[in-house]
Scaffold this active site. Structure first.
Site, PDB file in Angstrom:
ATOM      1  N   GLY A 216       0.853  -1.176   0.000  1.00  0.00           N
ATOM      2  CA  GLY A 216       0.000   0.000   0.000  1.00  0.00           C
ATOM      3  C   GLY A 216       0.889   1.226   0.000  1.00  0.00           C
ATOM      4  O   GLY A 216       1.797   1.337   0.835  1.00  0.00           O
ATOM      5  N   PHE A 217       0.650   2.146  -0.947  1.00  0.00           N
ATOM      6  CA  PHE A 217       1.541   3.303  -1.037  1.00  0.00           C
ATOM      7  C   PHE A 217       0.755   4.601  -1.116  1.00  0.00           C
ATOM      8  O   PHE A 217       1.135   5.544  -1.804  1.00  0.00           O
ATOM      9  CB  PHE A 217       2.495   3.160  -2.238  1.00  0.00           C
ATOM     10  N   GLY A 218      -0.361   4.631  -0.370  1.00  0.00           N
ATOM     11  CA  GLY A 218      -1.101   5.874  -0.212  1.00  0.00           C
ATOM     12  C   GLY A 218      -0.460   6.713   0.874  1.00  0.00           C
ATOM     13  O   GLY A 218       0.749   6.613   1.132  1.00  0.00           O
TER      14      GLY A 218
ATOM     15  N   LEU B 239      -0.566   6.606   4.169  1.00  0.00           N
ATOM     16  CA  LEU B 239       0.049   5.877   5.272  1.00  0.00           C
ATOM     17  C   LEU B 239       1.330   5.175   4.829  1.00  0.00           C
ATOM     18  O   LEU B 239       2.345   5.203   5.540  1.00  0.00           O
ATOM     19  CB  LEU B 239      -0.946   4.859   5.833  1.00  0.00           C
TER      20      LEU B 239
ATOM     21  N   TYR C  16       5.369   8.081  -7.540  1.00  0.00           N
ATOM     22  CA  TYR C  16       3.964   7.715  -7.315  1.00  0.00           C
ATOM     23  C   TYR C  16       3.049   8.912  -7.575  1.00  0.00           C
ATOM     24  O   TYR C  16       1.994   8.771  -8.206  1.00  0.00           O
ATOM     25  CB  TYR C  16       3.786   7.206  -5.883  1.00  0.00           C
TER      26      TYR C  16
ATOM     27  N   LYS D  65      -8.608  -1.751  11.823  1.00  0.00           N
ATOM     28  CA  LYS D  65      -9.498  -1.024  12.721  1.00  0.00           C
ATOM     29  C   LYS D  65     -10.652  -1.884  13.233  1.00  0.00           C
ATOM     30  O   LYS D  65     -10.939  -1.911  14.419  1.00  0.00           O
ATOM     31  CB  LYS D  65     -10.072   0.206  12.006  1.00  0.00           C
TER      32      LYS D  65
ATOM     33  N   ALA E 247      -8.104   6.433   1.656  1.00  0.00           N
ATOM     34  CA  ALA E 247      -8.639   5.164   2.158  1.00  0.00           C
ATOM     35  C   ALA E 247      -8.995   5.273   3.638  1.00  0.00           C
ATOM     36  O   ALA E 247     -10.024   4.755   4.082  1.00  0.00           O
ATOM     37  CB  ALA E 247      -7.615   4.051   1.942  1.00  0.00           C
TER      38      ALA E 247
ATOM     39  N   GLU F 138     -12.680   4.763   5.342  1.00  0.00           N
ATOM     40  CA  GLU F 138     -12.938   3.833   6.442  1.00  0.00           C
ATOM     41  C   GLU F 138     -13.637   4.542   7.601  1.00  0.00           C
ATOM     42  O   GLU F 138     -14.523   3.967   8.250  1.00  0.00           O
ATOM     43  CB  GLU F 138     -11.624   3.203   6.914  1.00  0.00           C
TER      44      GLU F 138
ATOM     45  N   HIS G 207     -17.979   4.288   9.318  1.00  0.00           N
ATOM     46  CA  HIS G 207     -18.443   4.138  10.698  1.00  0.00           C
ATOM     47  C   HIS G 207     -19.620   5.058  11.033  1.00  0.00           C
ATOM     48  O   HIS G 207     -20.224   4.926  12.099  1.00  0.00           O
ATOM     49  CB  HIS G 207     -17.295   4.445  11.670  1.00  0.00           C
TER      50      HIS G 207
END
Length: 357
Positions: free
Chosen positions: A40-42, A44, A85, A150, A216, A220, A224
Site C-alpha cells: 500500500g503506497f497511499g 500511510l 507515485y 481497525k 482510504a 474507512e 463508521h
C-alpha cells in the site's frame, strides 16, 4: 545477564536456556538489519517510508500498490518513490527498481527477500486483509506481517486463520497502529493497577490538511458513520466524498465505533468487549488536532477504590507518527518471536513493541 544471587533458585537447564535467549536477543538487536516491505503506497504507506528513513535497524527495500511494485535489496529512496507515485500513479514506474503488474503482491513475494511487511492497506472491503493474509500463506513465504486494522470483524476473520498462519511459519501482528495499537497497549498496561476493569474509553483527535492524502483512511472513517457501510463508503467517488465533507464542513464525528480494541482487550483477559468504547473527531481540512487523543481506564483496586488512569498523546504527534511508529515497533517484536520459532497471530495487547533504533 541473570543475577548470580538467583542461580541457586533455578534449575541448570533453565539457566542455560535463559542465557541463550538473552545472548540471541542481544545479537539480534545489535547485528542484524531487518529488511522491510510496505504494501500500500497511499498516505500511510508513504509516511511509513519517512518513518523508516533515519532508522538503522530497518531498511525499506520493497513496496507494492495496485498497479505495480518496486524492490531494491540495498534500500529504496523515499523521496524518489513518493515523487514517482505522485507523478505517475504507481511505484511500478520507479526507475530502475519498479515493475508494473496486475498481481503486484504475488509478483513481489516471488521476487523480493523481505523479513517483514507492514500492511498499510485499506481494509475495504472488510474481508481484504484476511484475503491478503491467505495470499501470503499460499505463497509459502515465511516472515513477519503487521497491520493497523481497525474493525473488530476484520480481526475476527484473521483469528480464523490463526492455525494456518502458524503452520505457514508466519508471525502476524494485528491491530498495531494507534487505535487499535498504541492506545490498546497502554490500556493493557494501565489495567494492571486494578482488580477489575470497569471501562476503557478511547477518544481520538485527528487533523489532516487535505483528506486526499489519506483517501482510504477517510473512507474507512466515513463507513463508521450512521447511514453508511463499508461497501457504501468504498463505492463513493472522490467527488462524492468531497461533497459529503462539504456538508460536514470537513469534520467527521465518530461514536461507538466498531474498533478492534474491544476484542484485543478481551482476548488479553483485561475486560469484556462491551466495556470498551472508541470514538473521536477527524478534521479533514486542518492539520491541528480538534481534540487530544487519549485513553481512560477506569477500575476498582484491591482496596476497593474506584480510579481512572488517563494516557494522553501529545498534540504535536501526527496520525502517521502514532500509527507507523508502533507498527514498526511491533514488526521488530514480531521478528524477535519469529527468529525463536514462534509463529501465529498476536495482537498489540499481548506483545510489547520493541523500539526501532
Amino acid at each position: 545477564m541473570i543475577d548470580e544471587n538467583l542461580y541457586f533458585l533455578l534449575p541448570q537447564p533453565l539457566i542455560i536456556e535463559k542465557e541463550n535467549q538473552l545472548q540471541e536477543i542481544s545479537q539480534m538487536s545489535s547485528h542484524q538489519t531487518m529488511k522491510v516491505g510496505i504494501l500500500g503506497f497511499g498516505g500511510l504507506g508513504q509516511a511509513a517510508t519517512k518513518v523508516l528513513a533515519p532508522k538503522q535497524e530497518m531498511t525499506w527495500v520493497a513496496a507494492a500498490d495496485l498497479k505495480g511494485y518496486a524492490y531494491c535489496e540495498t534500500g529504496l529512496n523515499p523521496q524518489t518513490a513518493i515523487a514517482t507515485y505522485g507523478q505517475q500513479g504507481s511505484i511500478g514506474y520507479l526507475d530502475p527498481y519498479g515493475t508494473l503488474s496486475n498481481h503486484s503482491i504475488k509478483d513481489l513475494l516471488e521476487t523480493a527477500k523481505v523479513d517483514g511487511y507492514f500492511l498499510a492497506l485499506p481494509n475495504l472491503p472488510n474481508t481484504f486483509m484476511a484475503d491478503v493474509a491467505r495470499q501470503f500463506i499460499a505463497s509459502g513465504w515465511k516472515g513477519v506481517l503487521v497491520d493497523a486494522l481497525k474493525r473488530t470483524s476484520a480481526v475476527e476473520q484473521l483469528l480464523q486463520l490463526q492455525g494456518d498462519l502458524q503452520a505457514a511459519g508466519i508471525t502476524y501482528m494485528t491491530g498495531c497502529g494507534a487505535t487499535p495499537g498504541l492506545l490498546t497497549a497502554a490500556a493493557a498496561v494501565a489495567a494492571q493497577s486494578y482488580h477489575e476493569v470497569h471501562s476503557v474509553k478511547i477518544t481520538f483527535g485527528v487533523g489532516i490538511a487535505n483528506w486526499e492524502a489519506y483517501r482510504a483512511t477517510i473512507r474507512e472513517d466515513i463507513a463508521h458513520l450512521p447511514g453508511f457501510t463499508v461497501d457504501k463508503a468504498k463505492a463513493m467517488s472522490d467527488a462524492e466524498v468531497e461533497a459529503f465533507l462539504d456538508q460536514t464542513k470537513g469534520i467527521l464525528t465518530l461514536e461507538n465505533m466498531e474498533h478492534a480494541d474491544d476484542i484485543m482487550l478481551e482476548l488479553a483477559g483485561i475486560c469484556s468487549r462491551d466495556r470498551v468504547t472508541v470514538g473521536g473527531v477527524v478534521d479533514t481540512r486542518n492539520p491541528k488536532k480538534p481534540l487530544s487523543t487519549n485513553v481512560q481506564i477506569t477500575g476498582r483496586t484491591f482496596e476497593g477504590k474506584i480510579s481512572t488512569h488517563t494516557f494522553t498523546l501529545g498534540d504535536e504527534t501526527s496520525m502517521a507518527a502514532n500509527v507507523c511508529g508502533p507498527a514498526f515497533g511491533y514488526l521488530k517484536a514480531g521478528l524477535s518471536l519469529h527468529r525463536r520459532g514462534i509463529h501465529g497471530l498476536f495482537t498489540a495487547a499481548e506483545i510489547m513493541p520493541h523500539f526501532v533504533r
